[in-house]
Scaffold this active site. Structure first.
Site, PDB file in Angstrom:
ATOM      1  N   ASP A 172       0.811  -1.213   0.000  1.00  0.00           N
ATOM      2  CA  ASP A 172       0.000   0.000   0.000  1.00  0.00           C
ATOM      3  C   ASP A 172       0.847   1.267   0.000  1.00  0.00           C
ATOM      4  O   ASP A 172       0.307   2.367   0.133  1.00  0.00           O
ATOM      5  CB  ASP A 172      -0.947   0.010   1.199  1.00  0.00           C
ATOM      6  CG  ASP A 172      -0.196  -0.125   2.522  1.00  0.00           C
ATOM      7  OD1 ASP A 172       1.016  -0.415   2.481  1.00  0.00           O
ATOM      8  OD2 ASP A 172      -0.826   0.061   3.582  1.00  0.00           O
ATOM      9  N   GLU A 186       9.534  -2.039  14.269  1.00  0.00           N
ATOM     10  CA  GLU A 186      10.690  -1.588  13.494  1.00  0.00           C
ATOM     11  C   GLU A 186      11.948  -1.477  14.356  1.00  0.00           C
ATOM     12  O   GLU A 186      13.010  -2.002  14.021  1.00  0.00           O
ATOM     13  CB  GLU A 186      10.399  -0.240  12.831  1.00  0.00           C
ATOM     14  CG  GLU A 186       9.287  -0.261  11.813  1.00  0.00           C
ATOM     15  CD  GLU A 186       7.922  -0.038  12.407  1.00  0.00           C
ATOM     16  OE1 GLU A 186       6.951   0.172  11.647  1.00  0.00           O
ATOM     17  OE2 GLU A 186       7.815  -0.070  13.651  1.00  0.00           O
TER      18      GLU A 186
END
Length: 394
Positions: A236, A339
């Site tokens: 996306d 992350e």
């Protein structure tokens, strides 16, 4: 015994050959006035007598005649009938000295001694044959995908971008539960070298199933020891070709800023418009962020804002890693901390990072926040019935 006597040639019927009669050589006809006194050579009488003896043999007349004319021609060839200058000197064969025409040069004229062309001679020098062209690094693009309204649109858009990237590139697309035929058909039509991987982990209780999908791709890379630069590219997001070309300059770990479209963000949430490193050339010296809830993170970077060498996964000794545990994303941490917890397993600090592009002053990809939960998409991506309104053709 009867004797056979060869008939004389008709040219000599008028001559008589009696006993003891002398032989008159027909060769006298070829001499001036029928006499041979004009020849000063003393060898001719001897030759005439020899020919006279042989000439009586009838079958040898032709041979004697040829021999006679040959001797006559040879004598004429060597006899000096005139004066010839045999004094051949070297000066007769010397070529005349060629001199350029005299040019009147004035001392005030400018004489050009050298010519310099305004060309960079380094570019004209031939390259050494020993130069070896290094092959491009392979890009390993990991994309988790799942069934939702814009899935086909996202995969097609990302596939067309990867199609324009220079090879070598392998696209690892991971689906959960089952590999759909619709996804496989899209991957085949893109023309990109891909691997369709299935994540068998039951992620129904997990808020973000893409964490386990990425781990399935990491396990695939580690098991097959794929060599290249690993990039988590969500379907996306929007990417530029310049980004993919810059990834090949990374040796161990690279990062860059990622932009987020402000109009897509919920007004009630305080999110950063730009998230990523602050760089001095390629050295990371800080991070862009204004999110209060995420200031406790060690590294402020988006999931699609970093890459690393795949050899870190299956060759830890090469990079001096103190532990050999598998590098995976953690699903036990809070949202937004996947992350930083993953990067902490790859590098120790910012000194082992490389910022791209130099200065980290250019945005090369954007993170879109699209809510597609309420979008109804046809099952199997096919329309079972026609539209309700049908306009006839006029």
């Amino acid at each position: 015994m009867a004797s056979i006597r060869r008939t004389l040639s008709p040219a000599y019927h008028d001559r008589s050959y009696q006993n003891g009669a002398g032989f008159s050589s027909p060769s006298n006809k070829f001499l001036p006035n029928g006499s041979s006194k004009h020849f000063s050579s003393s060898h001719l009488p001897f030759l005439f007598n020899a020919v006279n003896i042989v000439y009586r043999k009838g079958w040898r007349r032709s041979f004697c005649r040829c021999l006679f004319f040959f001797v006559i021609g040879f004598v004429f060839g060597i006899a000096p009938f005139g004066y010839s200058d045999t004094d051949v000197r070297a000066k007769d064969f010397t070529f005349p000295e060629l001199k350029p025409p005299h040019a009147n040069l004035r001392f005030d004229d400018q004489i050009v001694t050298s010519v310099s062309l305004s060309v960079n001679t380094k570019l004209l020098e031939p390259k050494e044959s020993t130069d070896i062209i290094e092959p491009l690094k392979q890009l390993i693009v990991v994309t988790p995908t799942y069934n939702r309204g814009f899935q086909a649109y996202f995969l097609n858009r990302l596939g067309q971008v990867l199609r324009l990237v220079k090879p070598p590139l392998v696209w690892i697309v991971v689906e959960e539960k089952a590999a759909s035929h619709e996804t496989a058909e899209i991957l085949r039509k893109t023309g990109v070298m891909y691997r369709h991987v299935l994540c068998a982990f039951n992620s129904s209780s997990v808020k973000d199933p893409r964490v386990h999908q990425r781990n399935a791709a990491l396990e695939h890379i580690e098991r097959h020891k794929l060599d290249g630069i690993v990039f988590f590219a969500d379907d996306d997001n929007v990417y530029t070709l310049e980004l993919f070309e810059s990834l090949r300059t990374i040796s161990r770990f690279g990062t860059w800023p990622v932009a987020m479209l402000a109009q897509m963000l919920a007004p009630s949430k305080n999110k950063a418009v730009l998230e990523g490193p602050v760089c001095n050339a390629s050295q990371v010296i800080g991070w862009h962020t204004n999110e209060k809830s995420k200031r406790l993170r060690r590294f402020h970077v988006d999931m699609s804002g970093f890459v690393f060498s795949s050899t870190i996964l299956w060759d830890p000794k090469r990079w001096g890693r103190p532990f050999s545990n598998p590098i995976r994303q953690l699903d036990t941490v809070k949202e937004g901390f996947q992350e930083t917890t993953f990067i902490e397993q790859v590098v120790e600090d910012e000194s082992q990072m490389e910022g791209i592009p130099p200065g980290c002053s250019k945005v090369m990809n954007w993170h879109l926040h699209l809510d597609t939960g309420n979008v109804v998409y046809p099952k199997g991506w096919l329309l079972e019935k026609n539209l309700e309104v049908i306009l006839p053709i006029k």
